[in-house]
Design a protein around this motif. Structure first.
Motif, mmCIF file in Angstrom:
data_model
loop_
_atom_site.group_PDB
_atom_site.id
_atom_site.type_symbol
_atom_site.label_atom_id
_atom_site.label_comp_id
_atom_site.label_asym_id
_atom_site.label_seq_id
_atom_site.Cartn_x
_atom_site.Cartn_y
_atom_site.Cartn_z
ATOM 1 N N ALA A 22 -51.574 55.685 -13.837
ATOM 2 C CA ALA A 22 -51.208 54.598 -14.502
ATOM 3 C C ALA A 22 -50.644 53.572 -13.802
ATOM 4 O O ALA A 22 -49.749 53.978 -12.704
ATOM 5 C CB ALA A 22 -50.335 55.169 -15.713
ATOM 6 N N PRO A 23 -50.881 52.287 -13.907
ATOM 7 C CA PRO A 23 -50.241 51.304 -13.315
ATOM 8 C C PRO A 23 -48.823 51.287 -13.617
ATOM 9 O O PRO A 23 -48.244 51.459 -14.812
ATOM 10 C CB PRO A 23 -51.171 50.189 -13.895
ATOM 11 C CG PRO A 23 -51.594 50.410 -15.198
ATOM 12 C CD PRO A 23 -51.863 51.792 -15.009
ATOM 13 N N THR A 24 -47.954 50.934 -12.531
ATOM 14 C CA THR A 24 -46.704 50.574 -12.905
ATOM 15 C C THR A 24 -46.193 49.469 -13.709
ATOM 16 O O THR A 24 -46.880 48.470 -13.604
ATOM 17 C CB THR A 24 -45.854 50.783 -11.518
ATOM 18 O OG1 THR A 24 -46.205 49.320 -11.024
ATOM 19 C CG2 THR A 24 -46.042 52.010 -10.753
ATOM 20 N N ALA A 25 -45.171 49.317 -14.496
ATOM 21 C CA ALA A 25 -44.897 48.368 -15.222
ATOM 22 C C ALA A 25 -44.315 47.274 -14.259
ATOM 23 O O ALA A 25 -43.369 47.301 -13.913
ATOM 24 C CB ALA A 25 -43.726 48.967 -16.247
ATOM 25 N N PRO A 26 -45.132 46.090 -14.499
ATOM 26 C CA PRO A 26 -44.810 44.972 -13.594
ATOM 27 C C PRO A 26 -43.536 44.397 -14.196
ATOM 28 O O PRO A 26 -42.686 43.346 -13.401
ATOM 29 C CB PRO A 26 -46.040 43.907 -13.938
ATOM 30 C CG PRO A 26 -46.464 44.463 -15.323
ATOM 31 C CD PRO A 26 -46.230 45.721 -15.516
ATOM 32 N N LEU A 27 -42.772 44.416 -15.185
ATOM 33 C CA LEU A 27 -41.727 43.889 -15.737
ATOM 34 C C LEU A 27 -40.412 44.822 -15.735
ATOM 35 O O LEU A 27 -40.624 45.982 -16.411
ATOM 36 C CB LEU A 27 -41.957 43.383 -17.287
ATOM 37 C CG LEU A 27 -40.880 42.542 -17.795
ATOM 38 C CD1 LEU A 27 -40.965 41.290 -17.004
ATOM 39 C CD2 LEU A 27 -41.548 42.203 -19.300
ATOM 40 N N ILE A 28 -39.484 44.357 -14.921
ATOM 41 C CA ILE A 28 -38.212 45.410 -15.193
ATOM 42 C C ILE A 28 -37.384 44.678 -16.073
ATOM 43 O O ILE A 28 -36.763 43.489 -15.974
ATOM 44 C CB ILE A 28 -37.659 45.227 -13.752
ATOM 45 C CG1 ILE A 28 -38.729 45.740 -12.923
ATOM 46 C CG2 ILE A 28 -36.390 45.849 -13.714
ATOM 47 C CD1 ILE A 28 -38.252 45.591 -11.440
ATOM 48 N N HIS A 29 -36.793 45.545 -16.914
ATOM 49 C CA HIS A 29 -35.707 45.218 -17.991
ATOM 50 C C HIS A 29 -34.373 45.400 -17.439
ATOM 51 O O HIS A 29 -34.159 46.745 -17.103
ATOM 52 C CB HIS A 29 -35.909 45.706 -19.333
ATOM 53 C CG HIS A 29 -36.993 45.047 -20.120
ATOM 54 N ND1 HIS A 29 -36.756 44.078 -21.019
ATOM 55 C CD2 HIS A 29 -38.320 45.471 -20.156
ATOM 56 C CE1 HIS A 29 -37.967 43.704 -21.613
ATOM 57 N NE2 HIS A 29 -38.844 44.555 -20.993
ATOM 58 N N ASP A 30 -33.579 44.438 -17.108
ATOM 59 C CA ASP A 30 -32.091 44.542 -16.354
ATOM 60 C C ASP A 30 -31.088 45.232 -17.509
ATOM 61 O O ASP A 30 -31.232 44.592 -18.680
ATOM 62 C CB ASP A 30 -31.693 43.401 -15.718
ATOM 63 C CG ASP A 30 -32.433 42.980 -14.417
ATOM 64 O OD1 ASP A 30 -32.823 44.328 -13.750
ATOM 65 O OD2 ASP A 30 -32.645 41.921 -14.080
ATOM 66 N N LYS A 31 -30.095 45.964 -17.201
ATOM 67 C CA LYS A 31 -29.144 46.181 -17.936
ATOM 68 C C LYS A 31 -28.150 45.244 -17.983
ATOM 69 O O LYS A 31 -27.895 44.444 -16.983
ATOM 70 C CB LYS A 31 -28.375 47.579 -17.499
ATOM 71 C CG LYS A 31 -29.459 48.685 -17.629
ATOM 72 C CD LYS A 31 -29.694 49.696 -18.714
ATOM 73 C CE LYS A 31 -30.592 50.651 -18.603
ATOM 74 N NZ LYS A 31 -31.365 50.806 -19.799
ATOM 75 N N THR A 32 -27.421 44.795 -19.141
ATOM 76 C CA THR A 32 -26.364 44.032 -19.238
ATOM 77 C C THR A 32 -24.934 44.700 -19.369
ATOM 78 O O THR A 32 -24.976 45.930 -19.036
ATOM 79 C CB THR A 32 -26.501 43.225 -20.570
ATOM 80 O OG1 THR A 32 -26.088 43.873 -21.706
ATOM 81 C CG2 THR A 32 -27.747 42.315 -20.570
ATOM 82 N N GLY A 33 -24.021 43.946 -18.624
ATOM 83 C CA GLY A 33 -22.853 44.507 -18.653
ATOM 84 C C GLY A 33 -21.980 43.924 -17.611
ATOM 85 O O GLY A 33 -22.363 42.968 -16.863
ATOM 86 N N PHE A 34 -20.650 44.289 -17.196
ATOM 87 C CA PHE A 34 -19.829 43.585 -16.237
ATOM 88 C C PHE A 34 -20.266 43.957 -14.765
ATOM 89 O O PHE A 34 -20.882 45.038 -14.575
ATOM 90 C CB PHE A 34 -18.487 44.060 -16.438
ATOM 91 C CG PHE A 34 -17.959 43.600 -17.775
ATOM 92 C CD1 PHE A 34 -17.699 42.387 -17.816
ATOM 93 C CD2 PHE A 34 -17.754 44.524 -18.809
ATOM 94 C CE1 PHE A 34 -17.168 41.672 -19.045
ATOM 95 C CE2 PHE A 34 -17.234 44.114 -19.917
ATOM 96 C CZ PHE A 34 -16.813 42.822 -19.901
ATOM 97 N N PHE A 35 -20.268 42.941 -14.001
ATOM 98 C CA PHE A 35 -20.562 43.245 -12.585
ATOM 99 C C PHE A 35 -22.150 43.634 -12.294
ATOM 100 O O PHE A 35 -22.331 44.458 -11.682
ATOM 101 C CB PHE A 35 -19.568 44.393 -11.754
ATOM 102 C CG PHE A 35 -18.117 43.957 -11.961
ATOM 103 C CD1 PHE A 35 -17.609 42.833 -11.524
ATOM 104 C CD2 PHE A 35 -17.392 44.813 -12.979
ATOM 105 C CE1 PHE A 35 -16.329 42.444 -11.633
ATOM 106 C CE2 PHE A 35 -16.073 44.518 -13.111
ATOM 107 C CZ PHE A 35 -15.606 43.362 -12.563
#
Length: 85
Positions: A22-35
């Motif tokens: 399966a193709p890898t997801a081209p979109l990366i969802h970053d985690k929010t938070g400090f630092f």
């Protein structure tokens, strides 16, 4: 006993070889938070907060230095409040 072990190992190897088809997801969802470390090479889009008031959800779409697309969802204080001094 050894033949069943090698047969099982071969089955695992064959299964893992076909598992990544399966193709890898081209979109990366970053985690929010400090630092949070962001590797921003190019901003694709961001939420316009100029007409918003109070704490609102915002989104930043960007490319990192490897050309991968990221999305960062976060909360921001809008800059469109007329009562701010």
């Amino acid at each position: 006993m050894k033949m069943s072990f090698f047969g099982f190992a071969a089955l695992l190897a064959a299964g893992s070889a076909f598992a990544d088809t399966a193709p890898t997801a081209p979109l990366i969802h970053d985690k929010t938070g400090f630092f949070v470390h962001l590797d921003v090479a190019k901003v694709l889009s961001s939420t316009d907060i100029s007409q918003q008031c109070g704490v609102i959800p915002a989104k930043l779409d960007y490319l990192d230095s490897l050309g991968r697309e990221h999305v960062l969802d976060y909360q921001v204080d809008g800059s469109g409040c007329t009562n701010d001094h």
